[in-house]
Design an enzyme around this catalytic site. Structure first.
Site, PDB file in Angstrom:
ATOM      1  CB  SER A 146      -9.357  -0.956  -2.098  1.00 32.51           C
ATOM      2  OG  SER A 146      -8.985  -1.424  -3.384  1.00 32.51           O
ATOM      3  CG  ASP A 321      -1.585   0.417  -4.300  1.00 32.32           C
ATOM      4  OD1 ASP A 321      -1.712  -0.135  -5.194  1.00 32.32           O
ATOM      5  OD2 ASP A 321      -2.554   1.050  -3.719  1.00 32.32           O
ATOM      6  CG  HIS A 354      -4.238  -2.262  -3.509  1.00 31.50           C
ATOM      7  ND1 HIS A 354      -4.370  -0.792  -3.515  1.00 31.50           N
ATOM      8  CD2 HIS A 354      -5.560  -3.006  -3.559  1.00 31.50           C
ATOM      9  CE1 HIS A 354      -5.953  -0.611  -3.342  1.00 31.50           C
ATOM     10  NE2 HIS A 354      -6.424  -1.997  -3.367  1.00 31.50           N
TER      11      HIS A 354
END
Lengths: 404, 404
Positions: A146, A321, A354
């Site tokens: 991330s 994601d 995600h």
């Protein structure tokens, strides 16, 4: 295994914005023993901490608590009997490193909104300074997911000679405007909470109330971004909450006729836990850093920004994601290919969303482990350019196969 | 063309929840002349009004203002020289029909949260009652987009013998949990705004402040749902706002270092316009109606719910719409196919997003017009079952072609 958890001061620190603080403190952990060429820096995500592993040593608290315990440890993908693992809480956060909720030594009061804005470049430089303190001239690898993956990229950009291997996971060179919009709305939720009070809410004299309603909303918006549509369908569907759920906030009277749904109850419950563990100002600071990140900044292109890095890269992404898409990772891999860096883009087929990088260690572990051990030709490492039938143009996320 | 814009009282009305109000008022418009079999009911979306067309007659205000002027009018897709068009503001809204902001005749004060919860079934029954007042026993067609498309489906379910053709556009039998989550967060933004005050904010004695901050957040969350990722990329990218933009709310001090982005400025500007025209309680009521809608409710399945309808259906969807997806429309078309209803699922290739049904009249108009004129074999009407190479399973929205 040797585990150390400490906070060190690295002295005066000048942020990218030009402002300085007299004494930057950094909370960090190390695992294993440094042998000279085995240091692996792990970068945490938005609301993570330095407590990357060692479940049980610290108080529980979502992502902040042993958030990658399935990946980092003896015999795990990042094997702490082999690698010396370092994880540092980023400046601006609220888990031990200096940030808006920590004390300004000159006033004895929390910094609040006077803390300088932070950037991913600041995080990287702070990590570099900490490694100097620890006597680590160069890293074998930098790994992170991330916004932690953006932190990884910044290492290859700012300190290309200090790192051999990079692994940006579920990351991108920059956020897309859909995510910028949602982050902006989340910040607005915090700053329009009357208890935010311009960022001054720490002291009793400020009323003693924190902007919990706003931070809860911000977290819930973020939480939706971490799931995919199909994982939410599977996990919650449309069913009503089963537990006796008490909402911690006012609700509309129509609640008497319509169900409190499981998905709402789940988000509300998690938000109520989150506001206990996270600082609203830190949420503003860290989302600003993420939104503002642009790999190509100061260069002509992403490829340009990465041109000085001549190590190897494993780019990893997840099909479900939509926060950091597979397409964005492919574009990143293309930039690395342009610079003749050895790179593989390993796509994990997962509809989790995600958060797959946190919750699917069985998918993340093997390619990561093999890449660290054997490089790009590791058994479990795949690349989008390997298969002949891979489409050369990628479907825009949110579109379906109906798209023609 | 004859255009009428009025408000009528249909007397006591019992809502699905069992509560009644003594006098339900309905604001509506009609276009053209009723000839006995040419009535077309147009159903508006969440924050729409009865002002479906005739730009220039009313005060401007986003969706509420002549929101389908490109589709409804003389010589347009729904040709008002041929059809008698009726559009009714739904109960619970704030554009002339009874809702939380209208006056409770028994107290002389706004209803506020004492107004009964509303459902899509209530909207349908109120429309049926209005048509009785107008002397219209049956409809030639019911057409509507988004939650207005749910309203269309409810007509086929509750009054199958009173309608010949249905056109649900960018709609679904029910919302998925991702959208339920976002709507729940939007409601929480409103109800945690201190100015919401349990829904009592109309009177000066309540402080005179409306929950504008909460409603603005709710609107911004909704607004993101109306765009696709790629339309946001095209429209805003990551660039800074160009106009001299003043934020109407507090912001974090980091704004001094980071740009105010165009996408934020756009959302903020539109939200500030929205709070001027829309009532926060109505937003709560109408999203509740949308979230709660389930076509199959009271039946075994969607197909069961639609079994009594033996007219024709044109289901229309947009590839870039992640609020109401093409997959959901296909599932709806499948339900209609199961009941041997004549149906075509016309998919528009558009990456605009959910709002495509409002802003792409060139895509919506021709199939709609041809369906009304010639039925399923109209020239511009296509069906997903027509093409041989159509995939039988659809990619989940938010996934990419990498999905294997």
């Amino acid at each position: 295994m040797t585990v150390e958890s400490q906070t060190v001061s690295i002295g005066e620190f000048e942020f990218q914005c030009g402002e300085t603080i007299p004494d930057l403190e950094l909370a960090y952990e190390t695992y294993g023993d440094f042998t000279g060429d085995n240091a692996v820096l792990v970068c945490h995500a938005l609301t993570g901490s330095a407590h990357v592993a060692s479940r049980g040593r610290f108080e529980e608290g979502d992502q902040a608590y042993a958030w990658w315990d399935d990946i980092v440890g003896p015999g795990k993908a990042i094997d702490t009997t082999e690698y010396f693992v370092v994880c540092v809480n980023v400046p601006g956060s609220c888990y031990g490193s200096s940030g808006p909720s920590s004390t300004n030594p000159e006033t004895g009061e929390p910094w609040g909104p006077a803390f300088p804005p932070v950037t991913v470049a600041d995080w990287t430089d702070a990590q570099r300074a900490l490694l100097d303190e620890l006597g680590i001239p160069a890293l074998y690898a930098v790994v992170g997911g991330s916004v932690g993956g953006m932190n990884v990229l910044e290492w290859a950009k700012r300190h290309p000679d200090h790192v051999e291997k990079i692994v940006p996971i579920a990351a991108a060179g920059r956020l897309d405007p859909q995510c910028l919009a949602l982050d902006g709305i989340a910040r607005r939720a915090i700053t329009t909470d009357p208890n935010w009070n311009g960022g001054n809410y720490y002291a009793e004299s400020d009323g003693g109330e924190h902007p919990d309603h706003g931070l809860a909303l911000a977290r819930e918006i973020g939480h939706v971004m971490y799931f995919s549509k199909s994982s939410m369908e599977r996990r919650f569907g449309r069913r009503a909450a089963t537990r006796e759920a008490e909402r911690a906030f006012p609700t509309d009277p129509a609640g008497r006729f319509f169900p409190y749904r499981d998905v709402e109850s789940y988000l509300d419950y998690n938000a109520s836990k989150f506001v206990e563990r996270f600082d609203a100002n830190s949420y503003l600071y860290l989302t600003r850093a993420m939104d503002n990140y642009d790999l190509s900044s100061g260069f002509e292109s992403d490829a340009d920004a990465l041109a000085a890095f001549d190590g190897e890269a494993l780019v990893m992404s997840f099909t479900g994601d939509w926060h950091f898409t597979t397409q964005q990772s492919e574009s990143l891999a293309d930039a690395l290919r342009e610079t003749d860096t050895g790179v593989a883009h390993h796509v994990v087929d997962s509809d989790y969303g995600h958060d797959a990088f946190l919750v699917e260690p069985d998918s993340v572990g093997p390619p990561l482990s093999d890449f660290l051990e054997e490089g790009l030709h590791g058994n479990a490492v795949s690349d989008t350019q390997e298969s002949e039938d891979e489409p050369s143009d990628f479907a825009p996320v949110h579109n379906s196969l109906f798209s023609r």
